[in-house]
Design a protein around this motif. Structure first.
Motif, mmCIF file in Angstrom:
data_model
loop_
_atom_site.group_PDB
_atom_site.id
_atom_site.type_symbol
_atom_site.label_atom_id
_atom_site.label_comp_id
_atom_site.label_asym_id
_atom_site.label_seq_id
_atom_site.Cartn_x
_atom_site.Cartn_y
_atom_site.Cartn_z
ATOM 1 N N ARG A 51 0.805 -1.217 0.000
ATOM 2 C CA ARG A 51 0.000 0.000 0.000
ATOM 3 C C ARG A 51 0.838 1.267 0.000
ATOM 4 O O ARG A 51 2.003 1.264 0.378
ATOM 5 C CB ARG A 51 -0.939 0.006 1.217
ATOM 6 C CG ARG A 51 -2.095 -0.939 1.066
ATOM 7 C CD ARG A 51 -2.875 -1.126 2.338
ATOM 8 N NE ARG A 51 -3.831 -2.207 2.143
ATOM 9 C CZ ARG A 51 -5.057 -2.038 1.687
ATOM 10 N NH1 ARG A 51 -5.511 -0.825 1.429
ATOM 11 N NH2 ARG A 51 -5.850 -3.069 1.486
ATOM 12 N N PRO A 107 -8.001 0.744 -1.339
ATOM 13 C CA PRO A 107 -6.623 1.245 -1.365
ATOM 14 C C PRO A 107 -6.383 2.511 -0.556
ATOM 15 O O PRO A 107 -5.239 2.799 -0.200
ATOM 16 C CB PRO A 107 -6.358 1.487 -2.859
ATOM 17 C CG PRO A 107 -7.699 1.509 -3.509
ATOM 18 C CD PRO A 107 -8.569 0.635 -2.698
ATOM 19 N N SER A 110 -5.011 2.180 5.235
ATOM 20 C CA SER A 110 -3.869 1.398 5.698
ATOM 21 C C SER A 110 -4.205 0.912 7.100
ATOM 22 O O SER A 110 -5.286 1.196 7.628
ATOM 23 C CB SER A 110 -2.573 2.196 5.681
ATOM 24 O OG SER A 110 -1.457 1.325 5.840
#
Length: 470
Positions: A51, A107, A110
């Motif tokens: 990521r 996406p 995190s």
């Protein structure tokens, strides 16, 4: 400062909004405090998935641990999978593992996962203790990675090398490679891509390159996200025997047969039990979560295996595996996270996929033939799921109605009894049920249904959806 809370699988937040260097510092500092209370000379393994800014966050975590005098084994790889960190924690005899990942989330997210010394998710009790130690604010005078390295507090390790070597030692790779079967792998731009290229350089690959935005798609290995893999297999006209997919941090599995049909986790868990018991003569406990098919309990009864059902979240499965004092052969959840005997108590999409491919290679049978062997034992079935994206008010209204026993039927499906271990499971007779549960990691209400066929399961889902949204 935001109030940081861990969900069913770590702390996750939007990058640059809540998931910032400042907040990661707070969480890592609390983790280091907790670890220092447990051991005077402690060590931790740290890594990150592909990521955006993962390397920056994992290096920040490493600096914070090193600043506390804790030895850090920092992944030298650009990115690693969660199972690589978990396995590395065991092989390096570290006290904890930390990976920066949001797993299968979109996406823009995190996250921060903590792994215990046994190579699996930290127990809920440990997580609670760390949460309670998170400061509102923290300012640290950190040195550079190189300075901590020179001081012997940070050591770079190749976790991918360690993982690939372990796979080569534990599987009959020659049987798989020389089986005459052809396979495909969809990395979903996730952390499994490099290891799989090393293990199977000649199979078909999809989305196996570095793309921290995952091409804008959540790297969750469910059918709606894997249509390219399904189409590739269908267009191969039987040439591809099975397709494997793994999520962003490669701990969850997606699986396809030679017809490009998705094989869900319920079937995978049943196949694993069947392989381990009937073909490998291994016995032990089975642990599954509340949303799994009733057929698992049926097969366990048939094979005389103890079977335990837990709340949803692999950490509950892992807790039993590690602390129950019993021998287990498999533990799994509906969402694609499965662990088996002979490995660490951790989900691993690649490991489980290779176990299924080894099963196929050793028997010379197709995935469908093996599934029909299971059906011969417990009968055919289907479990389907809707994810309802609702306002928070509507979601809470539905959960309140579940709590107050408002739902006595869903269209023509009468409710016979209700279980509420984790969410609400409404039993409808004839081994049919519908289950309602808010996600622990996303703003979503999940609705599951089991019936004899997929068509029947979707009919139940449609009836439930209409009732819930009325």
């Amino acid at each position: 400062m935001i109030n940081i809370k861990f969900g069913t699988d770590g702390w996750r937040a939007l990058i640059a909004k809540e998931f910032t260097v400042e907040n990661v510092t707070r969480v890592a500092y609390a983790t280091s405090l907790w670890l220092k209370e447990q051991k005077t000379q402690a060590s931790v393994v740290v890594g990150n998935d592909p990521r955006f800014a993962g390397k920056m966050f994992s290096e920040t975590v490493a600096q914070i641990f090193a600043n506390a005098g804790i030895k850090v084994y920092l992944a030298s790889n650009d990115f690693v999978s969660t199972p690589m960190v978990s396995l590395g924690t065991v092989l390096l005899k570290a006290d904890l593992g930390v990976i920066i990942t949001a797993s299968h989330n979109p996406p823009e997210y995190s996250g921060y996962k903590i792994k215990a010394s046994y190579g699996g998710p930290a127990t809920p009790d440990l997580i609670d203790q760390v949460e309670n130690m998170i400061p509102d604010r923290i300012t640290l005078d950190l040195k550079s990675i190189e300075e901590y390295k020179q001081a012997g507090l940070i050591e770079f390790v190749n976790l991918e090398d360690m993982y690939v070597k372990h796979v080569e030692e534990k599987f009959d790779m020659e049987a798989i490679r020389n089986s005459g079967m052809n396979f495909a792998y969809d990395a979903m731009y996730g952390a499994g891509q490099n290891a799989m290229r090393r293990l199977f350089p000649d199979i078909s690959f999809l989305h196996a390159e570095y793309n921290p935005g995952f091409d804008g798609q959540a790297p969750e290995p469910i059918h709606k996200n894997l249509t390219e893999l399904s189409d590739l297999i269908k267009l191969s006209d039987g040439e591809i025997d099975s397709g494997l997919a793994t999520d962003g941090d490669a701990d969850r599995i997606g699986l396809y047969n030679s017809e490009g049909e998705f094989i869900d986790s319920h079937h995978i868990i049943l196949l694993l039990i069947h392989y381990l018991v009937k073909y490998k003569n291994i016995k032990g406990d089975v642990i599954t979560t509340f949303s799994c098919t009733q057929k698992i309990a049926d097969l366990c009864k048939l094979y005389e295996l103890p079977h335990t059902i837990t709340k949803i979240g692999f950490k509950y499965i892992c807790d039993l595996m590690v602390n129950s004092g019993r021998e287990f052969i498999a533990g799994g959840e509906e969402s694609g996270g499965i662990a088996i005997t002979g490995y660490i108590p951790e989900r691993d999409g690649i490991w489980i996929g290779l176990t299924i491919w080894e099963f196929m290679a050793k028997t010379g049978k197709s995935l469908n033939e093996l599934i029909y062997e299971v059906y011969d034992e417990v009968g055919s079935f289907a479990v389907e799921r809707y994810d309802l994206h609702l306002t928070e008010n509507k979601k809470q209204e539905i959960i309140k109605s579940c709590k107050s026993n408002t739902y006595s039927k869903f269209d023509s499906y009468a409710v016979e009894r209700i279980e509420d271990m984790d969410g609400y499971k409404f039993h409808l007779g004839d081994d049919r049920w519908v289950m309602i549960r808010p996600s622990g990691t996303e703003p979503v209400l999940r609705v599951y249904a089991e019936a004899a066929t997929s068509v029947d399961a979707f009919k139940i889902l449609d009836a439930a959806k209409a009732t819930l949204l009325a």
